[in-house]
Design an enzyme around this catalytic site. Structure first.
Site, PDB file in Angstrom:
ATOM      1  N   HIS A 101       0.801  -1.071  -0.119  1.00 33.94           N
ATOM      2  CA  HIS A 101      -0.003   0.112  -0.037  1.00 33.94           C
ATOM      3  C   HIS A 101       0.886   1.157   0.028  1.00 33.94           C
ATOM      4  CE1 HIS A 101      -2.514  -2.967   2.188  1.00 33.94           C
ATOM      5  NE2 HIS A 101      -3.598  -2.486   1.729  1.00 33.94           N
ATOM      6  N   ASP A 104       2.178   1.889   3.479  1.00 28.37           N
ATOM      7  CA  ASP A 104       3.224   0.878   3.924  1.00 28.37           C
ATOM      8  C   ASP A 104       4.484   1.332   3.573  1.00 28.37           C
ATOM      9  OD1 ASP A 104       0.892  -0.604   4.554  1.00 28.37           O
ATOM     10  OD2 ASP A 104       1.340  -1.781   2.643  1.00 28.37           O
ATOM     11  N   GLU A 232     -10.553  -6.425  -4.654  1.00 26.42           N
ATOM     12  CA  GLU A 232     -10.702  -7.506  -3.904  1.00 26.42           C
ATOM     13  C   GLU A 232     -11.896  -7.516  -2.880  1.00 26.42           C
ATOM     14  OE1 GLU A 232      -6.700  -7.889  -1.907  1.00 26.42           O
ATOM     15  OE2 GLU A 232      -8.059  -8.274   0.179  1.00 26.42           O
ATOM     16  N   HIS A 271     -11.567 -13.954   3.294  1.00 24.86           N
ATOM     17  CA  HIS A 271     -12.799 -13.131   2.894  1.00 24.86           C
ATOM     18  C   HIS A 271     -13.813 -13.957   2.200  1.00 24.86           C
ATOM     19  CE1 HIS A 271      -9.800  -9.296   2.263  1.00 24.86           C
ATOM     20  NE2 HIS A 271      -9.852  -9.758   3.351  1.00 24.86           N
TER      21      HIS A 271
HETATM   22  C1  XUL Z   1      -7.738  -6.323   4.007  1.00 26.17           C
HETATM   23  C2  XUL Z   1      -6.858  -6.874   3.181  1.00 26.17           C
HETATM   24  C3  XUL Z   1      -5.932  -5.850   2.318  1.00 26.17           C
HETATM   25  C4  XUL Z   1      -6.009  -5.827   0.969  1.00 26.17           C
HETATM   26  C5  XUL Z   1      -5.198  -4.727   0.226  1.00 26.17           C
HETATM   27  O1  XUL Z   1      -8.784  -7.424   4.656  1.00 26.17           O
HETATM   28  O2  XUL Z   1      -7.065  -8.034   2.698  1.00 26.17           O
HETATM   29  O3  XUL Z   1      -4.574  -6.032   2.735  1.00 26.17           O
HETATM   30  O4  XUL Z   1      -5.524  -7.181   0.311  1.00 26.17           O
HETATM   31  O5  XUL Z   1      -5.838  -3.505   0.616  1.00 26.17           O
HETATM   32 CO    CO Z   2      -6.048  -9.035   0.856  1.00 26.06          CO
END
Ligand code: XUL
Ligand code: CO
Length: 438
Positions: A101, A104, A232, A271
């Protein structure tokens, strides 16, 4: 200052008999299977976020992990120190990719201009480090969820200034991803969702999100970024209702905004579970819709209902997931990113290395198992046999548009069709899978 991981040797494939605590036992990057070396099938990536930007703090306790770069009074000096440690980790693990990110790699500045300046300076720093490293960028992304300005969303924030701020951030993050040769650009809608409908115009927010994504895709073409744009999905956490709930929801959203040929998904194992699916379900759904982009491999804790982001270690679950990846045509420009963090008590730098080595071997072993299942062909044959009736011309005619509902009805009655139930053979196939796992 001594290098953070500096005393550790680079880890190599040593085979299953190796007695070394830190060795790859299953992951031989050069091993050719299904026509390609394992390294190309798996395209492992180390996540800057979880591995270098987390310090073990949780809602109940202070940091436990020694991350000296997080406490430097000069934040840019800390960012360079963090990058040095990151590239040490990449060297030790000898994996091909990393992910980040914006936040980061570079600290927030006093205002947006200064934040972008910090970011660009660190992008140049990473570009230099990459010259002396084998590590490539799998994807870049923007953190549009940590700072309080994003608490009510980024693209879906009721305040247009936050939309503008987010668009500016993403533009620069896409530029950086292109500059560093990234294969993908990821958008995880961290706070694109809502807590209560009492204060939310959901239809409006979804339209804003659609426009935002169209802006991103237009810009991708404008700058000639040849990587994939990936959404995502995640059903909840941090918000109670996230708009990018799961693959099917994302696909409906892409269709509505005319982007189903432009954007794919980055699927994360836990997820999927939070959405009430298995990882392989999400992978198979994405593959069937032609939007399988990349994977974040981790696991949750079945006893907890939140995102624990642990390193993967369930061989059967990963085998089933990678079996669907192979059936779906492979991971392409995507990869397997370890979006996972070590536990709060894992305070030695070596713990982070053990976590990755175990996860790499687990995924490699799962892939070899999945490839063997494909090569043996038994599961495929069982599925083909189950649908064999559709090979007959009279069955095909029901699908190719040559018969109407009335005509199907007439024929069915004339032929005295009387279907007999047939076994789905689930237990037989589950036993076959268990027998084949090695
Ligand atoms: C959050 C997550 C993040 C994404 C990128 O749950 O998975 O790390 O992969 O923002
Ligand atoms: Co992720």
């Amino acid at each position: 200052m001594p290098p953070f991981f500096g005393e550790l040797e680079t880890i190599h494939f040593e085979g299953r008999e190796s007695q070394k605590p830190l060795a790859y036992r299953w992951y031989d990057p050069n091993h050719v299977v299904l026509g390609k070396p394992l390294s190309e099938h798996l395209r492992f990536a180390i996540a800057y976020w979880h591995s270098l930007a987390m310090n073990g703090s949780d809602p109940f306790g202070a940091p436990t992990l020694n991350r000296p770069w997080m406490t430097r009074s000069d934040a840019m000096e800390g960012a360079r120190e963090k990058a040095d440690a990151a590239f040490e980790l990449f060297r030790v693990l000898d994996l091909p990719f990393y992910t980040f990110h914006d936040r980061d790699i570079a600290p927030e500045g006093a205002d947006l201009k200064e934040s972008l300046k910090n970011f660009q300076a660190m992008v140049e720093y990473l570009a230099k480090k990459m010259e002396g490293s084998k590590a490539k960028l799998l994807w870049g992304t923007a953190n549009l969820f940590s700072h309080p300005r994003f608490m009510s969303g980024a693209a879906t924030n009721p305040d247009p200034d936050v939309f503008a701020y987010s668009a500016t951030t993403v533009k620069h993050c896409m530029d950086a991803t292109k500059q560093l040769g990234g294969s993908n650009y990821v958008l995880w809608g961290g706070r694109e969702g809502y807590e209560t409908l009492l204060n939310t115009d959901m239809g409006r927010e979804l339209n804003h999100l659609g426009r935002f994504l169209n802006l991103v895709v237009e810009y991708k073409h404008k700058i000639g970024f040849d990587g994939q744009i990936l959404i995502e999905p995640k059903p909840k956490e941090p918000t109670a209702h996230q708009y990018d709930f799961d693959t099917a929801t994302v696909y409906g959203f892409l269709k509505k905004h005319g982007l189903e040929g432009e954007v794919k998904v980055n699927l994360e194992a836990n997820h999927a579970l939070l959405a009430g699916h298995s990882f392989e379900h999400e992978i198979a759904t994405a593959a069937s819709l032609n939007i399988l982009g990349s994977l974040d491999v981790n696991r949750g804790d079945p006893l907890l209902g939140w995102d624990t982001d642990q390193f993967p270690n369930d061989l059967q679950a990963m085998t089933l997931a990678l079996y669907q990846v192979i059936l779906g045509g492979g991971i392409g420009k995507g990869g397997l990113n370890f979006d996972a963090k070590i536990r709060r008590q894992s305070i030695e730098p070596e713990d982070l290395v053990h976590a990755h080595v175990g996860a790499v071997d687990l995924c490699a072993r799962a892939f070899l198992n999945a490839a063997a299942l494909v090569e043996a062909g038994e599961l495929k044959a069982a599925v083909a046999e189950r649908y064999a009736g559709w090979d007959k011309p009279e069955a095909k005619a029901m699908l190719d548009g040559s018969l109407t509902l009335e005509q199907i009805s007439e024929k069915t009655l004339a032929n005295g069709v009387n279907p007999a139930p047939r076994s789905g053979k689930q237990e037989r196939l589950e036993n076959l899978l268990n027998r084949r796992l090695f």
